[in-house]
Enzyme design. Structure first.
Site, mmCIF file in Angstrom:
data_model
loop_
_atom_site.group_PDB
_atom_site.id
_atom_site.type_symbol
_atom_site.label_atom_id
_atom_site.label_comp_id
_atom_site.label_asym_id
_atom_site.label_seq_id
_atom_site.Cartn_x
_atom_site.Cartn_y
_atom_site.Cartn_z
ATOM 1 N N PHE A 1 0.812 -1.219 0.000
ATOM 2 C CA PHE A 1 0.000 0.000 0.000
ATOM 3 C C PHE A 1 0.850 1.276 0.000
ATOM 4 O O PHE A 1 0.308 2.376 0.110
ATOM 5 C CB PHE A 1 -0.954 0.009 1.201
ATOM 6 C CG PHE A 1 -0.271 -0.100 2.547
ATOM 7 C CD1 PHE A 1 0.239 1.020 3.195
ATOM 8 C CD2 PHE A 1 -0.146 -1.325 3.173
ATOM 9 C CE1 PHE A 1 0.873 0.930 4.421
ATOM 10 C CE2 PHE A 1 0.485 -1.436 4.413
ATOM 11 C CZ PHE A 1 0.992 -0.302 5.032
ATOM 12 N N ARG B 1 -1.158 8.306 20.918
ATOM 13 C CA ARG B 1 -1.572 7.086 20.206
ATOM 14 C C ARG B 1 -2.854 6.515 20.816
ATOM 15 O O ARG B 1 -3.714 5.993 20.100
ATOM 16 C CB ARG B 1 -0.458 6.043 20.248
ATOM 17 C CG ARG B 1 0.813 6.434 19.525
ATOM 18 C CD ARG B 1 0.828 6.110 18.058
ATOM 19 N NE ARG B 1 0.772 4.703 17.779
ATOM 20 C CZ ARG B 1 0.910 4.183 16.557
ATOM 21 N NH1 ARG B 1 1.118 5.001 15.510
ATOM 22 N NH2 ARG B 1 0.828 2.909 16.349
ATOM 23 N N THR C 1 -5.120 1.502 14.052
ATOM 24 C CA THR C 1 -4.890 1.897 12.657
ATOM 25 C C THR C 1 -6.120 1.696 11.782
ATOM 26 O O THR C 1 -6.450 2.549 10.958
ATOM 27 C CB THR C 1 -3.701 1.089 12.085
ATOM 28 O OG1 THR C 1 -2.567 1.275 12.926
ATOM 29 C CG2 THR C 1 -3.359 1.519 10.671
ATOM 30 N N ARG D 1 -10.037 7.993 15.601
ATOM 31 C CA ARG D 1 -10.397 7.117 14.482
ATOM 32 C C ARG D 1 -11.678 6.336 14.773
ATOM 33 O O ARG D 1 -12.492 6.110 13.867
ATOM 34 C CB ARG D 1 -9.239 6.156 14.201
ATOM 35 C CG ARG D 1 -8.026 6.835 13.571
ATOM 36 C CD ARG D 1 -6.828 5.905 13.584
ATOM 37 N NE ARG D 1 -5.672 6.435 12.874
ATOM 38 C CZ ARG D 1 -4.444 5.919 12.981
ATOM 39 N NH1 ARG D 1 -4.218 4.881 13.771
ATOM 40 N NH2 ARG D 1 -3.443 6.451 12.300
ATOM 41 N N ASN E 1 -7.622 7.503 7.590
ATOM 42 C CA ASN E 1 -7.813 7.395 9.038
ATOM 43 C C ASN E 1 -7.416 8.644 9.816
ATOM 44 O O ASN E 1 -7.148 8.589 11.017
ATOM 45 C CB ASN E 1 -7.153 6.122 9.580
ATOM 46 C CG ASN E 1 -5.652 6.100 9.356
ATOM 47 O OD1 ASN E 1 -5.089 7.068 8.851
ATOM 48 N ND2 ASN E 1 -5.010 5.008 9.747
ATOM 49 N N HIS F 1 -2.008 10.923 12.096
ATOM 50 C CA HIS F 1 -0.771 10.181 12.351
ATOM 51 C C HIS F 1 -0.214 10.597 13.696
ATOM 52 O O HIS F 1 -0.239 11.768 14.043
ATOM 53 C CB HIS F 1 0.281 10.505 11.272
ATOM 54 C CG HIS F 1 1.657 10.035 11.646
ATOM 55 N ND1 HIS F 1 2.077 8.745 11.430
ATOM 56 C CD2 HIS F 1 2.697 10.669 12.276
ATOM 57 C CE1 HIS F 1 3.317 8.598 11.885
ATOM 58 N NE2 HIS F 1 3.715 9.757 12.405
HETATM 59 P P1 IDP Z 1 -0.396 3.962 12.251
HETATM 60 O O1 IDP Z 1 -0.776 5.166 11.435
HETATM 61 O O2 IDP Z 1 -1.520 3.535 13.160
HETATM 62 O O3 IDP Z 1 0.926 4.107 12.947
HETATM 63 P P2 IDP Z 1 1.006 2.219 10.373
HETATM 64 O O4 IDP Z 1 1.016 0.735 10.452
HETATM 65 O O5 IDP Z 1 2.248 2.948 10.730
HETATM 66 O O6 IDP Z 1 -0.241 2.737 11.224
HETATM 67 O O7 IDP Z 1 0.584 2.589 8.871
HETATM 68 C C1 IDP Z 1 0.717 3.918 8.405
HETATM 69 C C2 IDP Z 1 -0.511 4.287 7.627
HETATM 70 O O8 IDP Z 1 -0.568 3.495 6.457
HETATM 71 C C3 IDP Z 1 -1.837 4.016 8.356
HETATM 72 O O9 IDP Z 1 -2.204 5.054 9.213
HETATM 73 C C4 IDP Z 1 -2.794 3.880 7.192
HETATM 74 O O10 IDP Z 1 -3.198 5.160 6.712
HETATM 75 C C5 IDP Z 1 -1.940 3.213 6.123
HETATM 76 N N1 IDP Z 1 -2.116 1.764 6.130
HETATM 77 C C6 IDP Z 1 -1.643 0.887 7.055
HETATM 78 N N2 IDP Z 1 -1.962 -0.370 6.734
HETATM 79 C C7 IDP Z 1 -2.654 -0.288 5.568
HETATM 80 C C8 IDP Z 1 -3.257 -1.270 4.708
HETATM 81 O O11 IDP Z 1 -3.226 -2.486 4.959
HETATM 82 N N3 IDP Z 1 -3.883 -0.773 3.601
HETATM 83 C C9 IDP Z 1 -3.925 0.551 3.285
HETATM 84 N N4 IDP Z 1 -3.369 1.490 4.073
HETATM 85 C C10 IDP Z 1 -2.750 1.081 5.181
HETATM 86 MG MG MG Z 2 2.840 4.252 12.190
#
Ligand code: IDP
Ligand code: MG
Length: 136
Positions: free
Chosen positions: A58, A86, A92, A103, A113, A116
């Site tokens: 992604f 967090r 997430t 979220r 979402n 960050h």
């Molecule tokens: P976080 O924002 O909760 O730290 P991370 O795993 O660091 O989550 O992922 C960064 C961002 O990437 C997420 O906030 C989301 O927008 C996007 N993301 C994460 N996993 C996926 C996925 O499986 N499909 C599409 N987008 C994703």
């Molecule tokens: Mg992250």
């Protein structure tokens, strides 16, 4: 002990006019704003910010999303700031995020979402340097 963490109100938050709502949640928790700026990311900055995800399927979609329109970058400060932030942000996947979290209350798609937050003190230091290199 007081710590700092990086928060992004992502482009969907600005588009949906939810920045005030989101900033308000951190302020209500008594996290203090120390920097805040509306800006549109270039691709290089977005790729640096999300470098840990460079190999994920992604990644391209994520970089396109985070650069598509302006976001609000900010640094907030308080005890265990990254952890507290967090917890306020929630899981997430917004469909699994608890009610009461940003979220959980306001988002429904993983790719939209809203916010960050740095995931460790080390990430916070790196991300604050990337976004606000002149912050004392
Ligand atoms: P976080 O924002 O909760 O730290 P991370 O795993 O660091 O989550 O992922 C960064 C961002 O990437 C997420 O906030 C989301 O927008 C996007 N993301 C994460 N996993 C996926 C996925 O499986 N499909 C599409 N987008 C994703
Ligand atoms: Mg992250």
């Amino acid at each position: 002990m007081t710590d700092r963490t990086l928060i992004l109100c992502k482009p969907d938050a600005v588009e949906r006019q939810l920045v005030g709502e989101i900033v308000g949640r951190f302020e209500a928790k008594q996290l203090t704003l120390v920097a805040l700026e509306l800006r549109q990311l270039d691709t290089a900055t977005a790729e640096a910010h999300y470098g840990e995800h460079a190999e994920k399927p992604f990644f391209g979609e994520l970089v396109a999303f985070i650069t598509r329109s302006p976001l609000v970058a900010m640094v907030i400060e308080g005890p265990e700031a990254y952890k507290v932030a967090r917890n306020l942000i929630g899981a997430t996947n917004p469909r699994e995020a608890a009610p009461g979290t940003i979220r959980g209350d306001l988002a429904i798609e993983m790719g939209e979402n809203l916010v960050h937050g740095s995931d460790s003190p080390e990430s916070a230091a790196r991300e604050i340097e990337l976004f606000f290199p002149n912050l004392a």
